[in-house]
Design an enzyme around this catalytic site. Sequence first.
Site, PDB file in Angstrom:
ATOM      1  N   ASP A 140      -5.353  -5.995   5.524  1.00 38.69           N
ATOM      2  CA  ASP A 140      -6.336  -5.550   4.899  1.00 38.69           C
ATOM      3  C   ASP A 140      -7.781  -6.790   4.412  1.00 38.69           C
ATOM      4  O   ASP A 140      -9.048  -6.397   5.366  1.00 38.69           O
ATOM      5  CB  ASP A 140      -5.815  -4.512   3.377  1.00 38.69           C
ATOM      6  CG  ASP A 140      -7.641  -3.797   3.464  1.00 38.69           C
ATOM      7  OD1 ASP A 140      -7.941  -3.515   4.284  1.00 38.69           O
ATOM      8  OD2 ASP A 140      -6.926  -3.007   2.917  1.00 38.69           O
TER       9      ASP A 140
ATOM     10  N   ASP B  66      -2.678 -17.848   1.598  1.00 34.93           N
ATOM     11  CA  ASP B  66      -3.298 -18.445   0.996  1.00 34.93           C
ATOM     12  C   ASP B  66      -4.060 -19.526   1.287  1.00 34.93           C
ATOM     13  O   ASP B  66      -5.354 -20.250   1.768  1.00 34.93           O
ATOM     14  CB  ASP B  66      -3.682 -19.172   0.084  1.00 34.93           C
ATOM     15  CG  ASP B  66      -2.171 -19.656  -0.497  1.00 34.93           C
ATOM     16  OD1 ASP B  66      -1.074 -19.824   0.625  1.00 34.93           O
ATOM     17  OD2 ASP B  66      -1.329 -19.860  -1.830  1.00 34.93           O
TER      18      ASP B  66
ATOM     19  N   LYS C 178       3.979 -15.044   2.602  1.00 36.46           N
ATOM     20  CA  LYS C 178       3.606 -15.781   1.075  1.00 36.46           C
ATOM     21  C   LYS C 178       5.074 -15.842   0.798  1.00 36.46           C
ATOM     22  O   LYS C 178       6.238 -15.543   0.013  1.00 36.46           O
ATOM     23  CB  LYS C 178       2.804 -14.774  -0.056  1.00 36.46           C
ATOM     24  CG  LYS C 178       2.963 -15.343  -1.230  1.00 36.46           C
ATOM     25  CD  LYS C 178       2.116 -16.607  -0.990  1.00 36.46           C
ATOM     26  CE  LYS C 178       1.968 -17.472  -2.150  1.00 36.46           C
ATOM     27  NZ  LYS C 178       1.198 -18.652  -1.945  1.00 36.46           N
TER      28      LYS C 178
ATOM     29  N   TYR D 201       0.950  -0.838  -0.053  1.00 31.19           N
ATOM     30  CA  TYR D 201       0.009   0.339  -0.366  1.00 31.19           C
ATOM     31  C   TYR D 201       0.887   0.904   0.077  1.00 31.19           C
ATOM     32  O   TYR D 201       0.268   2.629   0.866  1.00 31.19           O
ATOM     33  CB  TYR D 201      -0.937  -0.044   1.100  1.00 31.19           C
ATOM     34  CG  TYR D 201      -1.544  -1.046   0.761  1.00 31.19           C
ATOM     35  CD1 TYR D 201      -2.104  -1.941   0.165  1.00 31.19           C
ATOM     36  CD2 TYR D 201      -3.021  -0.799   2.031  1.00 31.19           C
ATOM     37  CE1 TYR D 201      -2.875  -2.730  -0.294  1.00 31.19           C
ATOM     38  CE2 TYR D 201      -3.828  -1.436   1.756  1.00 31.19           C
ATOM     39  CZ  TYR D 201      -4.226  -2.626   0.406  1.00 31.19           C
ATOM     40  OH  TYR D 201      -6.003  -3.391   0.522  1.00 31.19           O
TER      41      TYR D 201
END
Length: 335
Positions: free
Chosen positions: A231, A207, A174, A125
């Site tokens: 988020d 995930d 990740k 972001y």
Amino acid sequence: MTQKITVIRGDGIGPEIMDATLYVLDQLGAGLEYEFADAGVVALEKHGDLMPKETLDSIERNRIALKSPLSTPIGGGFTSINVSLRRHFDLYANVRPAKSFPNTKSRFGEGVDLITVRENTEGAYLAEGQEVSADGQTAISGTRITRKGSERIVRYAFELARNTGRKKVTAVHKANIIKSTSGLFLTVAREVAAQYPDIEFQEMIVDNACMQLVMRPEQFDILVTTNLFGDIISDLCAGLVGGLGLAPGANIGEHAAIFEAVHGTAPDIAGKGIANPCALLLAAAQMLDHIGQPQNAERLRKAIVATLEAKDSLTGDLGGSAGTMDFAKAIASRI
Ligand code: NAI
């Protein structure tokens, strides 16, 4: 002793849910004094500025703000006011609890009680280095993760666990694919976790974390993660417990903290007096915890739960037909 806080009534349903929230806080006798400040479209109309300097000065002085949702006009080069506020006060920790409440439309009637701790100031972001090639065929956006940013957010999560008697922190990442940025976050998370042997530490790829949250949310306690993942995951968690009307959030920095509902200004129902005030009320409970009034925070949460259980004054989103202020009055009567 009274404590002064900055109150931003906001746009859309903002003023309605704020009036309801302040009504309940007054019944609670929390000794709060309100300094009202404008922001958002209201401020643009009155002062020609979405975030006037007086409002920033007020938050700077009081260090605590309770804020209703604000709308950022689309286009016209306006930066999101919420993003600007987080950057201005370096509110690095976005703390979003998700808890099962009675009589909601949630698929999980009970058993969800978790907190997402999201890094609020860096990651994807940051929106640095955004580029679209001249032929419009390729777009690039940069992500930056720092050791400092990762360390302070993971430490915040572990300290929160210690201070609230929670047992486990799950770092969501990740790092298997995004080895640089997510890899650094995970490395730092492991280092910080080693300093908290009393709290269980778990690592989970994002995930898998999403699937696990939907299958068995009760296995989670505190999740800590980077900006974009946080988020998305916190909205998923809000969905688990019955939607945005019950989802509060705190934005916490070293020198200031801003408490708000996760939802927006709900223009479709603004001005009708039918918005659910619970998300802002739950944010006010987070604020009471933060300013050292945990007993009042608990009294407030219990009154909300009792009103949801009684099912007599709920707003439309919860299946009732009461108005915002009637809901608030029912909560206040149970304090
Ligand atoms: P939204 O959260 O305002 O509304 C989504 C849906 O949820 C609507 O159907 C709305 O009626 C319903 N809803 C939201 N809060 C509710 C409540 N308390 N009680 C009952 N129903 C409720 O999201 P949307 O429509 O995407 O955004 C509208 C505006 O809000 C935009 O201008 C956006 O920029 C702003 N926004 C501001 C935020 C903030 O200030 N923190 C956060 C999110 C959006």
